[in-house]
Motif scaffolding. Structure first.
Motif, PDB file in Angstrom:
ATOM      1  N   GLU A   1       0.828  -1.215   0.000  1.00 51.80           N
ATOM      2  CA  GLU A   1       0.000   0.000   0.000  1.00 51.80           C
ATOM      3  C   GLU A   1       0.862   1.265   0.000  1.00 51.80           C
ATOM      4  O   GLU A   1       2.055   1.229   0.305  1.00 51.80           O
ATOM      5  CB  GLU A   1      -0.919   0.000   1.229  1.00 51.80           C
ATOM      6  CG  GLU A   1      -1.984  -1.075   1.192  1.00 51.80           C
ATOM      7  CD  GLU A   1      -2.984  -0.868   0.052  1.00 51.80           C
ATOM      8  OE1 GLU A   1      -3.427   0.275  -0.141  1.00 51.80           O
ATOM      9  OE2 GLU A   1      -3.304  -1.841  -0.639  1.00 51.80           O
ATOM     10  N   VAL A   2       0.235   2.378  -0.317  1.00 58.97           N
ATOM     11  CA  VAL A   2       0.911   3.677  -0.369  1.00 58.97           C
ATOM     12  C   VAL A   2       0.062   4.686   0.398  1.00 58.97           C
ATOM     13  O   VAL A   2      -1.161   4.739   0.218  1.00 58.97           O
ATOM     14  CB  VAL A   2       1.089   4.127  -1.843  1.00 58.97           C
ATOM     15  CG1 VAL A   2       1.602   5.555  -1.922  1.00 58.97           C
ATOM     16  CG2 VAL A   2       2.040   3.176  -2.581  1.00 58.97           C
ATOM     17  N   SER A   3       0.703   5.464   1.263  1.00 55.98           N
ATOM     18  CA  SER A   3      -0.068   6.405   2.095  1.00 55.98           C
ATOM     19  C   SER A   3      -0.072   7.810   1.499  1.00 55.98           C
ATOM     20  O   SER A   3       0.766   8.162   0.650  1.00 55.98           O
ATOM     21  CB  SER A   3       0.527   6.463   3.503  1.00 55.98           C
ATOM     22  OG  SER A   3       1.741   7.190   3.484  1.00 55.98           O
ATOM     23  N   GLY A   4      -0.996   8.609   2.008  1.00 54.50           N
ATOM     24  CA  GLY A   4      -1.074   9.998   1.584  1.00 54.50           C
ATOM     25  C   GLY A   4       0.206  10.751   1.899  1.00 54.50           C
ATOM     26  O   GLY A   4       0.665  11.582   1.117  1.00 54.50           O
ATOM     27  N   GLU A   5       0.766  10.467   3.063  1.00 47.69           N
ATOM     28  CA  GLU A   5       2.013  11.132   3.464  1.00 47.69           C
ATOM     29  C   GLU A   5       3.132  10.840   2.445  1.00 47.69           C
ATOM     30  O   GLU A   5       3.904  11.720   2.071  1.00 47.69           O
ATOM     31  CB  GLU A   5       2.394  10.663   4.873  1.00 47.69           C
ATOM     32  CG  GLU A   5       3.731  11.123   5.393  1.00 47.69           C
ATOM     33  CD  GLU A   5       3.924  12.646   5.379  1.00 47.69           C
ATOM     34  OE1 GLU A   5       2.920  13.384   5.387  1.00 47.69           O
ATOM     35  OE2 GLU A   5       5.092  13.074   5.321  1.00 47.69           O
ATOM     36  N   MET A   6       3.188   9.591   1.973  1.00 46.81           N
ATOM     37  CA  MET A   6       4.211   9.246   0.966  1.00 46.81           C
ATOM     38  C   MET A   6       3.966  10.006  -0.339  1.00 46.81           C
ATOM     39  O   MET A   6       4.898  10.473  -0.993  1.00 46.81           O
ATOM     40  CB  MET A   6       4.176   7.743   0.680  1.00 46.81           C
ATOM     41  CG  MET A   6       4.615   6.899   1.846  1.00 46.81           C
ATOM     42  SD  MET A   6       4.211   5.171   1.489  1.00 46.81           S
ATOM     43  CE  MET A   6       4.719   4.442   3.029  1.00 46.81           C
ATOM     44  N   LEU A   7       2.696  10.108  -0.698  1.00 49.84           N
ATOM     45  CA  LEU A   7       2.360  10.813  -1.946  1.00 49.84           C
ATOM     46  C   LEU A   7       2.731  12.284  -1.833  1.00 49.84           C
ATOM     47  O   LEU A   7       3.277  12.880  -2.760  1.00 49.84           O
ATOM     48  CB  LEU A   7       0.866  10.649  -2.251  1.00 49.84           C
ATOM     49  CG  LEU A   7       0.445   9.207  -2.571  1.00 49.84           C
ATOM     50  CD1 LEU A   7      -1.079   9.090  -2.591  1.00 49.84           C
ATOM     51  CD2 LEU A   7       1.032   8.760  -3.909  1.00 49.84           C
ATOM     52  N   ARG A   8       2.429  12.865  -0.675  1.00 49.47           N
ATOM     53  CA  ARG A   8       2.774  14.273  -0.474  1.00 49.47           C
ATOM     54  C   ARG A   8       4.287  14.478  -0.589  1.00 49.47           C
ATOM     55  O   ARG A   8       4.761  15.378  -1.259  1.00 49.47           O
ATOM     56  CB  ARG A   8       2.278  14.743   0.899  1.00 49.47           C
ATOM     57  CG  ARG A   8       2.353  16.246   1.097  1.00 49.47           C
ATOM     58  CD  ARG A   8       2.236  16.631   2.558  1.00 49.47           C
ATOM     59  NE  ARG A   8       3.238  15.991   3.406  1.00 49.47           N
ATOM     60  CZ  ARG A   8       4.522  16.297   3.465  1.00 49.47           C
ATOM     61  NH1 ARG A   8       4.981  17.288   2.732  1.00 49.47           N
ATOM     62  NH2 ARG A   8       5.358  15.650   4.255  1.00 49.47           N
ATOM     63  N   GLN A   9       5.036  13.544   0.050  1.00 51.52           N
ATOM     64  CA  GLN A   9       6.502  13.659  -0.036  1.00 51.52           C
ATOM     65  C   GLN A   9       6.992  13.544  -1.474  1.00 51.52           C
ATOM     66  O   GLN A   9       8.016  14.098  -1.842  1.00 51.52           O
ATOM     67  CB  GLN A   9       7.165  12.557   0.790  1.00 51.52           C
ATOM     68  CG  GLN A   9       7.223  12.852   2.263  1.00 51.52           C
ATOM     69  CD  GLN A   9       7.991  11.776   3.033  1.00 51.52           C
ATOM     70  OE1 GLN A   9       8.889  11.124   2.497  1.00 51.52           O
ATOM     71  NE2 GLN A   9       7.645  11.589   4.284  1.00 51.52           N
ATOM     72  N   ALA A  10       6.244  12.801  -2.292  1.00 49.54           N
ATOM     73  CA  ALA A  10       6.646  12.616  -3.699  1.00 49.54           C
ATOM     74  C   ALA A  10       6.230  13.800  -4.567  1.00 49.54           C
ATOM     75  O   ALA A  10       6.467  13.798  -5.773  1.00 49.54           O
ATOM     76  CB  ALA A  10       6.031  11.320  -4.234  1.00 49.54           C
ATOM     77  N   GLY A  11       5.570  14.791  -3.958  1.00 48.99           N
ATOM     78  CA  GLY A  11       5.222  15.995  -4.725  1.00 48.99           C
ATOM     79  C   GLY A  11       3.862  15.940  -5.385  1.00 48.99           C
ATOM     80  O   GLY A  11       3.551  16.747  -6.267  1.00 48.99           O
TER      81      GLY A  11
END
Ligand code: PEP
Length: 252
Positions: A78-88
């Motif tokens: 899975e992928v979290s929102g926090e990871m997506l935010r960090q990815a820009g």
């Protein structure tokens, strides 16, 4: 006062190299064009870094197609929102009908995902829409307002306009059957009326409602002329630059 917002949902198409090429084609085509319409793309997770990097400083927005309800933990794959935010990444689709139908995203999970977006600083694009059988049974309004109530019910009024709503009748997704402009307008007006009843007036006035379901260059203009249609969520026709740009032309 509501700027049109057109988003291409690339679904499970375009690995990093192909995604980069399509993003580059859009970047070149849109450079120097008047920016009266907001434009975004939603590549698969694996292609997000390439697309974020390619579209930096272009004004073209990048969305993810999904996120997990939690910020981190033992959730293999899975992928979290926090990871997506960090990815820009700036936006995230939530509640797309393919997620609801094929991956078990219930109304309760969709609500958690909307809240997960806010916790992570992502802007949700919340998809709602009825199945063909539900429309044939005259239940389309009931279904869509139930989905809205579940997903938005606990938000503060001032959070709601940060959510882009996407009305996507499931029978029109990937089928070539588009809702007629009047059918779409009718549901968009119902959605705006629902917002008006539950929140202060500015919410219904400013919240954008996209239409999705077999939008293409040949039908975009008449859909976008409807007073409550504020853009489109586009699947198939977003997979090549020419088709996607024809939809943007329909918004002028
Ligand atoms: C979608 O998947 O959100 C969609 C609207 O797909 P299509 O445009 O292919 O119907």
């Amino acid at each position: 006062m509501r700027r049109k917002f057109i988003v291409g949902n690339w679904k499970m198409h375009k690995g990093p190299a192909d995604a980069d090429a399509l993003a580059d084609a859009l970047k070149r085509a849109l450079a120097g064009r008047d920016a009266s319409v907001d434009v975004g793309v939603a590549p698969p997770y694996i292609s997000l870094p390439a697309v974020v990097s390619r579209l930096k400083h272009t004004g073209i927005l990048v969305a993810a197609q999904n996120l997990h309800t939690e910020q981190q933990g033992a959730f293999t794959g899975e992928v979290s929102g926090e990871m997506l935010r960090q990815a820009g990444v700036a936006y995230c689709l939530v509640g797309h009908s393919e997620r609801r139908q094929l991956f078990g995203d219930t109304d309760a999970i969709v609500e958690k995902k909307v809240h997960a977006c806010f916790r992570s600083g992502l802007l949700p694009i919340l998809c709602v829409g009825e199945l063909l059988a539900e429309r044939e049974a005259g239940q389309e309004r009931e279904v869509v307002t139930r989905q809205l109530a579940a997903a938005l019910g606990k938000l503060q009024a001032d959070q709601v306009p940060s959510v882009t709503l996407a009305y996507e009748p499931v029978w029109a997704i990937g089928t070539g059957k588009t809702a007629s402009p009047l059918q779409a307008q009718e549901m968009h007006a119902t959605i705006r009326g629902w917002l008006e009843e539950r929140f202060p007036a500015f919410v219904a006035r400013t919240t954008r409602i996209q239409y999705g379901g077999s939008v293409k260059g040949s039908n975009a203009a008449e859909l976008m002329r409807m007073p409550d249609i504020d853009g489109a969520l586009v699947g198939g026709a977003s997979l090549n630059a020419e088709d996607f740009l024809a939809i943007l032309d329909g918004c002028r």
